[in-house]
Write a protein that holds these residues in place. Structure first.
Motif, PDB file in Angstrom:
ATOM      1  N   GLN A 432      33.995  50.071  76.466  1.00 28.82           N
ATOM      2  CA  GLN A 432      34.391  51.593  76.534  1.00 28.82           C
ATOM      3  C   GLN A 432      34.605  51.992  75.060  1.00 28.82           C
ATOM      4  O   GLN A 432      35.557  52.696  75.019  1.00 28.82           O
ATOM      5  N   SER A 477      38.924  55.604  81.275  1.00 28.53           N
ATOM      6  CA  SER A 477      37.474  54.925  82.028  1.00 28.53           C
ATOM      7  C   SER A 477      36.631  55.854  82.398  1.00 28.53           C
ATOM      8  O   SER A 477      35.424  56.182  82.478  1.00 28.53           O
ATOM      9  N   PRO A 509      29.441  50.327  79.986  1.00 22.16           N
ATOM     10  CA  PRO A 509      30.611  50.398  79.486  1.00 22.16           C
ATOM     11  C   PRO A 509      30.855  50.797  77.916  1.00 22.16           C
ATOM     12  O   PRO A 509      31.110  49.902  77.053  1.00 22.16           O
TER      13      PRO A 509
END
Length: 536
Positions: A432, A477, A509
């Motif tokens: 991420q 997220s 991600p």
């Protein structure tokens, strides 16, 4: 060592000696922290130590694929060509290690097999394959996004009596393919780079392809001395450009939609980009990864190039992809498609002719038994999370990182550097973050500086323990997913989504918003006294 006094062997423990590890150890040392690096290889280099396969090159232009924090370091090194080879990049990393004098802070041939956070004493216990345990206050994963080789679970691999290799774990000794019957399984980036080189040596080469690739010419060339001198004299401007572009390196990206121009105009733009090579093509228009219609124009152009290059019509069609262009890692080649015009090179489509088993002499498919002297697995990596899971990391209450992230299918971090319930554990270019969607050295410098400043800020407050607020992790997220869902990345199976690993559900991600946006967010977090992190 008395656990009651919370003593540790080191304040900071860094795993990995590639770009991330070298800069991290240097930065922590310069900040006055006691730091020790550990590396499973026998020397520095990280992924470039292991990726010694034929034709291995970087796809970022070399003048940008280096550290820029030090003008002295930048001026002393000279790249030979536009896209540097593995050997040259490895030499560069050895040069960096010597110039920064960090090798003395590393222990080599030390592989992490497990790491546990000690809730009582608030420290990390890191276990190595030689049964030694080391403790540290801060545990830093500088293991990279592509360091766990993915060998597919093909039965019979142990009974093959020839030699087999994986491109991500290549031997130091040169592999001789001369007068050999060779198989290459996989046509991702490493396969596309290796296949033309191996074909020049091998008696016969059989390529087993699962998914065809969109490969654009690299157009590599040797740098002129005057050009290199001008680059060295303009470090500050180049660094500013690198930090202000989405990819972390200057490109010729045109801020216009492919649909805003006529077919004739697009063809001219694509032809020019094809000739220039590298990232000029995937940045020819600003919506190739947002608009299906725009993407189709680029994909069609490349398929036509394949058909005009490969002489056998059936082979050409097998080499033509049908998914979204650049939604997998963009690949730059040097004669890849031309290789299939050579009479000793054969293409096998494993979707039409699946591999059943490796035999003593070669590969048995559903149709044919092929005999080989050597087999090369160019099957990529367990990307993004694989190198982290390999270390068997456990946070609060003994929960493993695999459990925390549901084996990679529910990854949640804060800014790609930390995750909740794993105090004082930090990742460099972790899940991420922009990581693999940009020029890695730029991302690495920014990440290491952020983590260092966070630790120093915490110590100034009289504390050493750093945790992440659950809400910060959840919000970040969600933000990453919201942006990614606007793109074609999430609609394409790739190692980005993890679907190259058997039985893994798709996830994405990676932060897609570009480096300037990411850095701006991180800078705002710093200005807000590292909002989202709590110290105790």
């Amino acid at each position: 060592m008395s656990e009651q006094t919370h003593q540790t062997d080191y304040e900071v423990l860094v795993v990995g000696a590639g770009f991330s590890g070298l800069y991290a150890v240097y930065r922590f040392r310069e900040a006055g922290l006691t730091v020790q690096g550990f590396e499973r290889a026998e020397d520095v280099g990280g992924v470039w130590h292991w990726n010694r396969y034929p034709g291995a090159k970087c796809d970022s232009e070399s003048i940008y694929y280096n550290f820029t924090f030090s003008e002295d370091l930048y001026r002393k090194w000279t790249w030979s060509s536009r896209f540097a080879s593995q050997k040259e990049i490895l030499s560069y990393l050895h040069f960096v290690a010597e110039e920064l004098d960090v090798k003395k802070h590393f222990q080599f041939q030390r592989e992490v097999v497990a790491a546990f956070y000690d809730d009582v004493n608030e420290l990390w216990k890191v276990h190595f394959s030689d049964d030694v345990t080391v403790t540290a206050k801060y545990f830093i994963a500088a293991t990279g996004c592509l360091s766990k080789a993915n060998v597919p679970p093909i039965s019979g691999i142990d009974q093959f009596e020839g030699e087999w290799y994986h491109t991500g774990d290549w031997p130091i000794e040169e592999v001789d393919f001369k007068d050999q019957d060779v198989a290459v399984i996989g046509t991702g980036s490493s396969g596309v780079q290796a296949i033309p080189v191996i074909a020049k040596e091998a008696k016969s080469l059989t390529v087993f392809q699962r998914t065809p690739q969109y490969a654009v010419p690299a157009n590599n060339y040797v740098y002129e001395h005057d050009y290199i001198d001008s680059v060295k004299n303009d470090r500050s401007s180049i660094r500013e450009l690198m930090y202000s572009t989405r990819l972390g390196m200057p490109t010729d990206r045109r801020e216009v939609s492919a649909l805003d121009e006529t077919k004739e105009q697009r063809e001219a733009v694509y032809e020019n980009a094809w000739t220039k090579g590298g990232f000029v093509f995937p940045t020819a228009y600003n919506d190739l990864l947002i608009s299906e219609e725009s993407n189709a124009t680029a994909a069609s152009f490349i398929r036509n190039k394949i058909r005009s290059t490969v002489q056998d019509e059936d082979v050409a069609e097998q080499l033509c992809p049908e998914y979204y262009y650049a939604a997998k890692r963009p690949i730059f080649d040097s004669g890849y498609y031309e290789t299939f015009n050579q009479p000793h090179v054969t293409l096998v489509d494993v979707k039409q002719e699946p591999i059943e088993v490796l035999t003593k002499t070669g590969i048995q498919t559903t149709k044919t038994l092929y005999d080989f002297d050597k087999i090369v697995f160019a099957t990529g990596y367990d990307g993004i999370t694989g190198s982290l899971f390999k270390m068997n990391i456990h946070g609060r209450n003994g929960q493993s990182l695999q459990e925390h992230w549901q084996n990679g299918e529910a990854v949640q971090t804060y800014l790609g550097v930390a995750t909740n319930d794993f105090p004082n554990f930090f990742m460099i270019t972790g899940p991420q973050s922009p990581s693999v969607l940009m020029n890695m050295p730029v991302a690495i410098e920014q990440h290491v500086d952020f983590i260092t400043d966070l630790i120093l800020n915490t110590r100034e407050k009289g504390s050493t323990n750093i945790e992440v607020v659950q809400a910060a992790v959840s919000n970040w997220s969600k933000e990453c997913k919201t942006i990614a869902d606007y793109t074609l990345y999430v609609k394409t199976d790739s190692w980005y989504t993890g679907t190259n690993i058997e039985n893994r559900k798709s996830r994405f991600p990676i932060f897609v918003g570009g480096f300037p946006m990411f850095k701006q967010i991180c800078d705002q977090v710093i200005q807000n006294e590292f909002e989202g992190f709590v110290v105790s």
